[in-house]
Design a protein around this motif. Structure first.
Motif, PDB file in Angstrom:
ATOM      1  N   HIS A   9       0.835  -1.197   0.109  1.00 50.72           N
ATOM      2  CA  HIS A   9      -0.063  -0.042   0.199  1.00 50.72           C
ATOM      3  C   HIS A   9       0.795   1.194   0.041  1.00 50.72           C
ATOM      4  O   HIS A   9       1.765   1.429   0.787  1.00 50.72           O
ATOM      5  N   SER A  11       1.320   5.050   0.841  1.00 53.45           N
ATOM      6  CA  SER A  11       0.825   5.824   2.112  1.00 53.45           C
ATOM      7  C   SER A  11       0.091   7.226   1.317  1.00 53.45           C
ATOM      8  O   SER A  11       0.314   7.489   0.146  1.00 53.45           O
ATOM      9  N   SER A  45      -2.312   6.705  -1.275  1.00 53.38           N
ATOM     10  CA  SER A  45      -3.465   6.151  -0.740  1.00 53.38           C
ATOM     11  C   SER A  45      -4.183   4.968  -1.733  1.00 53.38           C
ATOM     12  O   SER A  45      -5.225   5.109  -1.927  1.00 53.38           O
ATOM     13  N   ALA A  46      -3.227   4.115  -2.082  1.00 49.03           N
ATOM     14  CA  ALA A  46      -3.652   3.053  -2.980  1.00 49.03           C
ATOM     15  C   ALA A  46      -2.683   1.849  -2.846  1.00 49.03           C
ATOM     16  O   ALA A  46      -1.608   1.939  -2.400  1.00 49.03           O
ATOM     17  N   ILE A  47      -3.580   0.507  -3.023  1.00 51.72           N
ATOM     18  CA  ILE A  47      -2.710  -0.757  -3.084  1.00 51.72           C
ATOM     19  C   ILE A  47      -2.157  -0.780  -4.426  1.00 51.72           C
ATOM     20  O   ILE A  47      -2.641  -0.409  -5.380  1.00 51.72           O
ATOM     21  N   PRO A  96      -3.129   1.095  -9.705  1.00 54.19           N
ATOM     22  CA  PRO A  96      -3.382   1.215  -8.117  1.00 54.19           C
ATOM     23  C   PRO A  96      -4.901   1.145  -7.907  1.00 54.19           C
ATOM     24  O   PRO A  96      -5.974   1.649  -8.650  1.00 54.19           O
ATOM     25  N   CYS A  99      -7.444   3.359  -1.815  1.00 54.56           N
ATOM     26  CA  CYS A  99      -7.743   2.849  -0.839  1.00 54.56           C
ATOM     27  C   CYS A  99      -6.983   3.385   0.318  1.00 54.56           C
ATOM     28  O   CYS A  99      -5.816   3.560   0.460  1.00 54.56           O
ATOM     29  N   GLY A 101      -5.317   3.303   4.147  1.00 56.98           N
ATOM     30  CA  GLY A 101      -4.538   2.487   4.912  1.00 56.98           C
ATOM     31  C   GLY A 101      -4.558   2.792   6.028  1.00 56.98           C
ATOM     32  O   GLY A 101      -5.141   3.513   6.760  1.00 56.98           O
ATOM     33  N   LEU A 108      -7.532  -6.563   4.065  1.00 60.75           N
ATOM     34  CA  LEU A 108      -7.493  -6.000   2.661  1.00 60.75           C
ATOM     35  C   LEU A 108      -9.263  -5.849   2.491  1.00 60.75           C
ATOM     36  O   LEU A 108     -10.061  -6.721   2.625  1.00 60.75           O
ATOM     37  N   ALA A 112     -10.455  -5.041  -3.487  1.00 55.54           N
ATOM     38  CA  ALA A 112      -8.896  -5.123  -4.253  1.00 55.54           C
ATOM     39  C   ALA A 112      -8.923  -6.664  -4.530  1.00 55.54           C
ATOM     40  O   ALA A 112      -8.012  -7.109  -5.082  1.00 55.54           O
TER      41      ALA A 112
END
Length: 131
Positions: A9, A11, A45-47, A96, A99, A101, A108, A112
Motif C-alpha cells: 500500500h 501511503s 493512498s492506494a494498493i 493502483p 484505498c 490504509g 484487505l 481489492a
C-alpha cells in the motif's frame, strides 16, 4: 511468523515527520536510487502490488548484507520491536486501487480481491525455503 503474500500500500504521504524525513540525505539517496524523484507521480493512498515474504528475521537475528540504508528505511535502527522481511517475488498492479490504509498490517478491503486475483499469483508462495 507469517510467510506468504502481503499486499503493498502506498501511503497518503501525510504521516507526521515526513517533511523532516524528506530533507534527510539517506532518504534523498534512496529516492534517487529508486528513480522516484518526481513525488507528483507517486500513487497515494492506494494498493499498488503484492510481495512474497520468504523469511522473517527477529530483532535479535543478524541477517547478512543489511546496510545502513536498510536500517534507515526500515525504521528499526533504534527499535527492538522491529522485524526484517526478506522479499522474494513482487508483482505490481496494472492500476493502483484507491484505498485508505493504516499503519502495520490490516485487513484487505473487498474491492481489492478481484484485481489481485487477476495477477494470477503462484499457489505456493515462499518456494525458496524448500531445499
Amino acid at each position: 511468523p507469517y510467510l506468504g503474500y502481503i499486499v503493498l500500500h502506498a501511503s497518503s504521504g501525510k504521516a507526521s515527520g515526513m517533511p523532516e524525513r524528506r530533507a534527510e540525505p539517506l532518504y534523498k539517496t534512496a529516492i534517487r536510487r529508486a528513480h522516484m524523484e518526481d513525488e507528483e507521480a507517486w500513487p497515494r493512498s492506494a494498493i499498488v502490488g503484492v510481495m512474497e515474504v520468504v523469511r522473517i528475521w527477529e530483532p535479535y537475528d543478524d541477517p547478512k548484507r543489511v546496510t545502513a540504508m536498510d536500517c534507515y528505511l526500515g525504521g528499526g535502527e533504534d527499535d527492538n520491536d522491529y522485524k526484517r522481511w526478506q522479499i522474494g517475488r513482487r508483482w505490481a498492479l496494472p492500476t493502483p486501487i484507491s484505498c485508505n490504509g493504516a499503519l502495520k498490517l490490516w485487513p484487505l478491503p473487498r474491492k481489492a480481491y478481484e484485481p489481485i486475483r487477476r495477477l494470477r499469483l503462484p499457489k505456493e508462495p515462499y518456494r525458496d525455503l524448500r531445499g
